[in-house]
Design an enzyme around this catalytic site. Sequence first.
Site, PDB file in Angstrom:
ATOM      1  N   ILE A  71       0.820  -1.217   0.000  1.00 48.16           N
ATOM      2  CA  ILE A  71       0.000   0.000   0.000  1.00 48.16           C
ATOM      3  C   ILE A  71       0.862   1.279   0.000  1.00 48.16           C
ATOM      4  O   ILE A  71       0.407   2.329  -0.458  1.00 48.16           O
ATOM      5  CB  ILE A  71      -1.004  -0.033   1.177  1.00 48.16           C
ATOM      6  CG1 ILE A  71      -2.203   0.881   0.910  1.00 48.16           C
ATOM      7  CG2 ILE A  71      -0.329   0.314   2.502  1.00 48.16           C
ATOM      8  CD1 ILE A  71      -3.375   0.671   1.845  1.00 48.16           C
ATOM      9  N   TYR A 115      -4.013  -8.124  14.934  1.00 50.31           N
ATOM     10  CA  TYR A 115      -5.261  -7.983  15.687  1.00 50.31           C
ATOM     11  C   TYR A 115      -6.204  -9.185  15.518  1.00 50.31           C
ATOM     12  O   TYR A 115      -7.235  -9.262  16.193  1.00 50.31           O
ATOM     13  CB  TYR A 115      -5.965  -6.661  15.342  1.00 50.31           C
ATOM     14  CG  TYR A 115      -5.365  -5.455  16.066  1.00 50.31           C
ATOM     15  CD1 TYR A 115      -4.260  -5.574  16.897  1.00 50.31           C
ATOM     16  CD2 TYR A 115      -5.920  -4.185  15.916  1.00 50.31           C
ATOM     17  CE1 TYR A 115      -3.715  -4.483  17.554  1.00 50.31           C
ATOM     18  CE2 TYR A 115      -5.383  -3.072  16.583  1.00 50.31           C
ATOM     19  CZ  TYR A 115      -4.284  -3.236  17.403  1.00 50.31           C
ATOM     20  OH  TYR A 115      -3.750  -2.142  18.057  1.00 50.31           O
ATOM     21  N   GLY A 162       3.718  -4.357  11.132  1.00 51.28           N
ATOM     22  CA  GLY A 162       2.797  -4.589  10.019  1.00 51.28           C
ATOM     23  C   GLY A 162       2.743  -3.425   9.049  1.00 51.28           C
ATOM     24  O   GLY A 162       3.756  -2.787   8.747  1.00 51.28           O
ATOM     25  N   ASP A 179       1.443  -0.550   9.520  1.00 50.37           N
ATOM     26  CA  ASP A 179       1.764   0.694  10.235  1.00 50.37           C
ATOM     27  C   ASP A 179       3.270   0.978  10.152  1.00 50.37           C
ATOM     28  O   ASP A 179       3.706   2.092   9.791  1.00 50.37           O
ATOM     29  CB  ASP A 179       1.312   0.520  11.703  1.00 50.37           C
ATOM     30  CG  ASP A 179       1.271   1.807  12.499  1.00 50.37           C
ATOM     31  OD1 ASP A 179       1.518   2.878  11.922  1.00 50.37           O
ATOM     32  OD2 ASP A 179       0.987   1.736  13.712  1.00 50.37           O
TER      33      ASP A 179
HETATM   34  N1  AR6 Z   1       0.722  -3.062   2.300  1.00 59.06           N
HETATM   35  C1  AR6 Z   1      -0.506  -3.625   2.406  1.00 59.06           C
HETATM   36  N2  AR6 Z   1      -0.854  -4.484   3.396  1.00 59.06           N
HETATM   37  C2  AR6 Z   1       0.084  -4.793   4.324  1.00 59.06           C
HETATM   38  C3  AR6 Z   1       1.390  -4.257   4.285  1.00 59.06           C
HETATM   39  C4  AR6 Z   1       1.699  -3.358   3.219  1.00 59.06           C
HETATM   40  N3  AR6 Z   1       2.911  -2.787   3.101  1.00 59.06           N
HETATM   41  N4  AR6 Z   1       2.083  -4.754   5.356  1.00 59.06           N
HETATM   42  C5  AR6 Z   1       1.258  -5.605   6.015  1.00 59.06           C
HETATM   43  N5  AR6 Z   1       0.046  -5.623   5.392  1.00 59.06           N
HETATM   44  P1  AR6 Z   1      -1.465  -5.466  10.579  1.00 59.06           P
HETATM   45  P2  AR6 Z   1      -3.812  -5.004  12.341  1.00 59.06           P
HETATM   46  C6  AR6 Z   1      -1.175  -6.381   5.735  1.00 59.06           C
HETATM   47  O1  AR6 Z   1      -0.907  -6.453  11.554  1.00 59.06           O
HETATM   48  O2  AR6 Z   1      -4.149  -6.457  12.345  1.00 59.06           O
HETATM   49  C7  AR6 Z   1       0.506  -2.666  14.123  1.00 59.06           C
HETATM   50  O3  AR6 Z   1       1.590  -2.950  14.935  1.00 59.06           O
HETATM   51  C8  AR6 Z   1      -1.041  -7.606   6.609  1.00 59.06           C
HETATM   52  O4  AR6 Z   1      -0.589  -8.717   5.843  1.00 59.06           O
HETATM   53  O5  AR6 Z   1      -0.543  -4.473   9.986  1.00 59.06           O
HETATM   54  O6  AR6 Z   1      -4.910  -4.001  12.158  1.00 59.06           O
HETATM   55  C9  AR6 Z   1      -0.301  -1.471  14.598  1.00 59.06           C
HETATM   56  O7  AR6 Z   1       0.528  -0.491  15.202  1.00 59.06           O
HETATM   57  C10 AR6 Z   1      -2.466  -7.781   7.099  1.00 59.06           C
HETATM   58  O8  AR6 Z   1      -3.251  -8.478   6.125  1.00 59.06           O
HETATM   59  O9  AR6 Z   1      -2.687  -4.613  11.245  1.00 59.06           O
HETATM   60  C11 AR6 Z   1      -1.253  -2.080  15.572  1.00 59.06           C
HETATM   61  O10 AR6 Z   1      -0.660  -2.240  16.848  1.00 59.06           O
HETATM   62  C12 AR6 Z   1      -2.997  -6.337   7.172  1.00 59.06           C
HETATM   63  O11 AR6 Z   1      -2.030  -5.535   6.478  1.00 59.06           O
HETATM   64  C13 AR6 Z   1      -1.536  -3.440  14.984  1.00 59.06           C
HETATM   65  O12 AR6 Z   1      -0.400  -3.764  14.178  1.00 59.06           O
HETATM   66  C14 AR6 Z   1      -3.156  -5.787   8.575  1.00 59.06           C
HETATM   67  O13 AR6 Z   1      -2.161  -6.318   9.429  1.00 59.06           O
HETATM   68  C15 AR6 Z   1      -2.751  -3.406  14.081  1.00 59.06           C
HETATM   69  O14 AR6 Z   1      -3.067  -4.727  13.712  1.00 59.06           O
END
Ligand code: AR6
Length: 181
Positions: free
Chosen positions: A17, A127, A38, A40
């Site tokens: 993204i 999450y 992740g 973020d």
């Molecule tokens: N582009 C698109 N999607 C992505 C990318 C990217 N570069 N990187 C990861 N994903 P998560 P949550 C996907 O864990 O569950 C953080 O530490 C990943 O594969 O990022 O909402 C925050 O600070 C997954 O499908 O978010 C919070 O503490 C999706 O993004 C916590 O994680 C969401 O995974 C939030 O957890």
Amino acid sequence: MRIDIGPAIMETCRGDITKETVDAIVNAANETLLGGGGVDGAIHRAGGPAILEACRKLGGCATGDAKITTAGNMPAKYVIHTVGPVYHGGSRGEADQLASCYRRSLEVAADHGIKSIAFPAISCGVYGYPIPEAARIAVDTVHAFLTEHGGLDRARFVLFGEGTFTAFSKALQAKAQPRTS
Ligand code: AR6
């Protein structure tokens, strides 16, 4: 997968993204808005320190709400930070909170004249939200918003992994109007 909703387009694609050239990308953040892992972590790394500097002034964000900052060095203009629910089995209002993330992000986007927006699979990583259910909520909420409000031209789900891409595409396919000719 792509469907038309009046003049607007809703679609799924696989990718990172942070590379999206839309007006706004959405971040799956936590309530501090001070960064994490992740998506973020990827957004803060790609956008640079201007994002954290802007986030520090926001005083955090409640679960289900959304706040906007610059996108720093990324191709997008803005980041809309939203905080998804931690999944605890589904009986603690998680579905409403997850729907609220998508709705509030779109409201903030509309308030800023944003025409194109890209979402990750909010709450589908650490999450722990079950992916097919999260995909249905995401697609239903964005579809309802685009149906009811003008202004946005494009809403795209940018999915990192095969599992989320398949689930979100399936949920979007279910929204496609059957062709009559
Ligand atoms: N582009 C698109 N999607 C992505 C990318 C990217 N570069 N990187 C990861 N994903 P998560 P949550 C996907 O864990 O569950 C953080 O530490 C990943 O594969 O990022 O909402 C925050 O600070 C997954 O499908 O978010 C919070 O503490 C999706 O993004 C916590 O994680 C969401 O995974 C939030 O957890």
